[in-house]
Enzyme design. Structure first.
Site, short mmCIF file in Angstrom:
data_model
loop_
_atom_site.label_atom_id
_atom_site.label_comp_id
_atom_site.label_asym_id
_atom_site.label_seq_id
_atom_site.Cartn_x
_atom_site.Cartn_y
_atom_site.Cartn_z
N PHE B 340 89.76 -36.23 28.56
CA PHE B 340 90.04 -36.70 29.92
C PHE B 340 90.71 -38.07 29.93
CE2 PHE B 340 86.57 -33.63 31.17
CZ PHE B 340 87.44 -32.74 31.77
N LYS B 346 96.46 -39.86 35.91
CA LYS B 346 95.29 -40.12 36.74
C LYS B 346 94.97 -41.61 36.78
CE LYS B 346 91.07 -39.17 35.28
NZ LYS B 346 89.84 -38.44 34.90
N TYR B 347 94.98 -42.28 35.61
CA TYR B 347 94.57 -43.69 35.57
C TYR B 347 95.64 -44.60 36.16
CZ TYR B 347 90.58 -41.93 33.15
OH TYR B 347 89.43 -41.23 32.86
N GLU B 449 84.99 -42.15 39.24
CA GLU B 449 85.72 -40.88 39.06
C GLU B 449 84.68 -39.79 38.83
OE1 GLU B 449 88.08 -40.37 35.55
OE2 GLU B 449 87.20 -42.04 34.48
N GLU B 458 80.67 -32.08 41.68
CA GLU B 458 79.88 -32.75 40.63
C GLU B 458 78.99 -33.83 41.25
OE1 GLU B 458 82.44 -33.74 37.32
OE2 GLU B 458 83.10 -31.67 37.09
#
Lengths: 649, 649
Positions: B340, B346-347, B449, B458
């Site tokens: 990940f 994403k980052y 996140e 989640e």
């Protein structure tokens, strides 16, 4: 106090209840209603003004809920025998108002938890508001997953508008309350603890529409005082149609609950009032205000005809699934022979058939010179031998009988019978399977009783094909033909019983069953016919039949849980025998119907046909059926290759 | 000879076949087609004039069937690699003619038994004659029950009339061949060895209608020579729409089979003919008459863009069901973090969001005097710490970071990272669950996140509610909100994979899956939204949403096997992150979609909406979803009380 006592009938419908308002003083509520003649109360358990969101949360989570007193106010047996919990009618889990929705969910769960703590037998749930009941059903379904033995009775008004135009459009918001029930129970996956309490209104839907409910799990019928008419003396009574309906409920173990206020006291004569008053004075208690309604219901109960003996005998078999016999693979037991031999009606029909065959075969002038050779194939302990000999005596014909039987145990009894009756010169006993017996001569008449509930399902065709070798070219087979029939039925009880096994095998098996709580949705239709003897060159006992059932338009939508099967046989010419409901031989008890379940029940809409396919398949060592639905939706093929259910050759 | 080689793609669509006529000499059939460039033949196995009822039964049951030679004429590997058996096209199991029907059943069973004896990989079944295919399906279903690994390809013409009037009537005999397939596979209960070979015709249905097939088990597409157009030089080519379709087939492992006669040779120039002739002379073999069609298909294959790196990486995950992570209950492994953390896209989005938040929070003039307190809750091995520090550097803001992480193993690595990077004065590491940490000061910005494929699945809402205590009243949460989305999909592969477990638990579980062979039937719709921080008084993470999907009218009927789920998150203001197909952040690979299966797939007709209900339920120790369908039919409530699938708190 039960409504009455009917010989042999121990059903719950003897008990009559009454719906009450909320009252803090439950012991008083119960005492006054029981002493008033009712057997149980349907009573709210919680103050109707309670709303979870209005309870002040003072940080302590130990706030006491406003239940009607503690569980100690009644004894455990009083709670469980005399109280049905009525869930608050304000709850609305499908409201647009989120606060009301959440309050409803909390209250519903609290009330049912409390009722369950009290070991009540049932709770009455408020009616769903139409078919859009997703959240209500989700919540009840969650409750059902962890419920003790308590039943949940979903309250449903018994109504269906007769507007045909409305029914024709498939997507209208139905006013047919059966649709509400159907949506709800499908979402709850046919849970066996979810059942129905019908609200009976003053107008009733058509008979076909009413009929649907008798295949559904209806436990109670709530009759409102405003449904009653007034007779000439001012007493409450019901219309003829309502009377028939209530009698139907009695016959299906559906309990009556009276609801509403006294509406029939005004016209009561002064003398009667005085009499009542006097009686009340004597007893020291008040007459229950709804007593006259209860008395009328009791009158309807007591007025019913007693159950006929056969029905009484068969009470324990109602809607009870049995595996069909496999008489070819297994040898029947003495007790089984014993039961079936008692069916005198059946053997009288056989005797009539043999008489007619003998008369056709041997003219009067040759009666004393010609001996007819008759073979009973599958003679068992001898009832057909007896019937044949009686026919010979009745017609004055000479007979030579071969009694062929494969079960060596039955043959023992057969020998003893022949000796006892002195038939040694007439009857020859052959201990052999008819399919491999080497007969010393050919027969004029072949008599057999190899039929199952579905006609050919005990392999009569295969057996008689095997025996045909020793029938003369112009010989007669009794039976000469037989046909199976099926019809679609609503049968939620049977469906749930099959489902409870949680496997495919039970869903792909046919069952013998005394059908009682079923709705027959359309006339039965013929499926497979077999004729004997069969001299066609391309002999083949495989069959395939497509059937289309149209459910009467005024029924409304209905659920098909399976197919009920029957047979009708022609023994000889006009002598027949069978269990197809419209053709059934009266007072014969050898056969119950057969039931083919559907893995997924099919909802049939008005105007949309039900297409059913049926196959009879033959392998080298077994015979089996496969079946499927292709309209209004497509089912899988059931019992492929006879993987679950077959009859051994 | 494969059509070509695409980097990383090992799909079967590289191989191209050819449909041939019956020929006794199978070795010659195979040799000429393989040397002609094809990879396999679709060839009849039995003389087309054979009829079981015409075989003289001379009493000996040992009559030899007219198969094309013995199994020895080809090697086992030739049979299995290069021959698809073509079942006799005269068979018609739903004929009114009983002799033809019985002949058909015998022949079908014999041919498939023979093909199975040869270990062929597949047999091509003749098309059903409309939706009335009950007996054909029953027979194929019987065969499927006992079949070895062989696939049965049901031949289906790719056609659907565009007549809207016709589609509007619900009971018409559909000309939509998808309906034929659907009837057949429902009767065969979605058997995994029953698949499809599409006959491609010169006119194609609408794109929506074609799209349905990509969620169905199509194995082969048979392209007829008369479907090809002729280009300026006289060579065969396909219309743009056909080209796109064929490319779609290549991308879904669907093999092309060329069928028909040579129709494009007339306009070939003399010089080319001469050249061909010369070439043929040189090679000593004849050029295959259909070579120009094969070459064109090869050209289409080779013309495709190579797969992007990410797609290549994800090839192995296509349509492969995975259980969602339970990062709250389980500690993730190093390898999971490793994977990940590689998702730079994403980052970068997180860094952009933190930048904007810092600029909003601290004006330029206070940049050097104010220190912003930023807490990374669920810091893992530190990627968000890094992104935050980079944002501080980029904006010139002063930062104090708390990195809160509950997994003690990740904390080890986090300490080493901080030391390595020399962040000791800026970053404080807290080894604790954010829901119970007692923070020494309040934060300006909370970065997390915690999102799953379905956003809240989640338990980000529960975690952030717990962390909110230590966020300043005007503090910022990154993400500030997130929304889940669902859409109905055809996904026969996923459905069969779920079904293969043969239990309820797997049908009531949501799966993470790289969706590939699916048809998305309607635009996705938002389900649940969560916003942070959440200061409402009646805080509640339970949700209920009803959704209505309308499938485009030109699609025709389609099968919904389940619901595909996605999320879209607003990190801060206009910076978002997500996987909803139309909004998806490009080149991000951290999340696949989520898939909620339906126990019973639902067939949706044109004009009839699909109503879906979704609940997010919260208990004291777990959170779960329940879901159901209420139109066009009623499903049960799935996953009641989270009995099968839940996320632990």
């Amino acid at each position: 106090m039960p409504l009455g006592q009917r010989a042999g009938d121990k059903s719950d419908s003897r008990y009559c209840g009454v719906e009450t308002e909320f009252d803090d003083d439950m012991p008083q509520v119960l005492a006054s209603n029981i002493s008033g003649g009712f057997d149980f109360v349907v009573a709210p358990l919680m103050d109707p003004t309670y709303r979870p969101s209005l309870v002040k949360s003072d940080g302590s989570s130990a706030s006491v809920l406003p239940f009607a007193g503690s569980d100690l106010i009644l004894s455990p047996s009083q709670w469980s025998s005399h109280v049905v919990g009525k869930i608050s009618s304000w709850i609305d889990l499908d409201s647009e108002d989120e606060v009301l929705r959440i309050d409803s969910e909390i209250a519903l769960k609290q009330e049912i938890a409390w009722a369950s703590h009290l070991s009540l037998q049932a709770c009455l749930l408020p009616p769903p508001r139409g078919t859009s009941c997703g959240n209500y059903a989700r919540c009840v379904n969650q409750i059902l997953q962890g419920l003790n033995n308590m039943q949940l009775w979903l309250r449903v008004p018994l109504e269906k508008p007769d507007d045909d135009a409305m029914d024709a459009s498939p997507n209208h918001l139905s006013g047919d309350s059966w649709e509400w029930w159907n949506s709800f129970r499908l979402l709850c996956e046919h849970h066996s603890q979810l059942s129905i309490a019908l609200d009976i209104l003053s107008s009733l839907p058509s008979a076909n529409s009413l009929g649907r409910w008798f295949g559904e799990p209806v436990r109670a019928a709530i009759v409102h005082t405003n449904t009653f008419l007034t007779n000439a003396r001012g007493y409450p009574c019901l219309s003829k149609r309502h009377q028939r309906l209530i009698t139907g409920f009695f016959n299906h173990s559906i309990q009556i609950v009276i609801s509403g206020k006294l509406l029939h006291s005004i016209t009561m004569g002064i003398s009667e009032l005085a009499a009542n008053h006097a009686e009340n004075d004597v007893e020291g208690i008040h007459r229950h205000p709804l007593r006259s309604y209860l008395d009328y219901v009791g009158y309807l109960y007591q007025r019913m005809d007693p159950l006929p003996e056969q029905e009484r005998f068969e009470l324990g078999y109602r809607d009870f699934l049995q595996s069909p016999l496999q008489p070819l693979m297994d040898n029947l037991e003495a007790q089984t022979y014993e039961t079936f031999e008692k069916d005198t009606v059946k053997y009288i029909q056989y005797q009539r058939a043999v008489c007619k065959a003998l008369l056709d075969r041997v003219p009067d002038e040759k009666a004393s010179s010609v001996t007819t050779v008759l073979m009973v194939v599958g003679a068992g302990r001898g009832p057909l031998v007896r019937a044949s000999l009686q026919a010979a005596e009745e017609t004055g014909r000479r007979l030579k009988v071969y009694a062929v039987e494969k079960n060596p145990n039955a043959v023992v009894t057969l020998h003893s019978l022949v000796k006892l009756e002195g038939w040694e010169n007439i009857v020859t006993i052959i201990s052999s399977d008819m399919r491999c017996w080497d007969a010393p001569e050919k027969a004029d008449i072949l008599v057999s009783e190899l039929l199952g509930s579905f006609g050919d399902n005990e392999l009569s065709p295969e057996c008689l094909d095997g025996a045909q070798r020793f029938l003369k070219q112009d010989g007669i087979s009794i039976p000469s033909s037989y046909t199976s029939f099926i019809q679609p039925v609503t049968a939620s009880k049977l469906y749930n019983d099959v489902k409870s096994h949680k496997d495919l095998v039970h869903f792909e098996t046919a069952y013998v069953v005394k059908l009682h709580s079923v709705a027959r949705l359309a006339p039965s239709q013929p499926v497979f016919t077999f004729t004997h003897p069969n001299y066609s060159t391309n002999k083949n006992n495989q069959r395939y039949k497509k059937l289309r059932f149209e459910i009467p338009a005024d029924t409304g939508s209905a659920m098909v849980h399976g197919l009920a099967g029957y047979f009708d046989a022609t023994l000889y010419k006009d002598v027949h025998l069978g269990i197809e409901p419209t053709l059934a031989t009266p007072n014969m008890f050898s056969w119950f119907a057969i039931f083919f379940p559907l893995r997924t029940p099919v909802c049939v809409q008005p105007g949309s046909p039900l297409d059913v396919h049926f196959w009879r398949c033959c392998g080298s060592s077994k015979v089996w059926y496969e079946w499927c639905i292709t309209s209004p939706c497509q089912s899988p093929i059931n019992n492929s290759n006879g993987r679950s259910y077959w009859v051994g050759l």
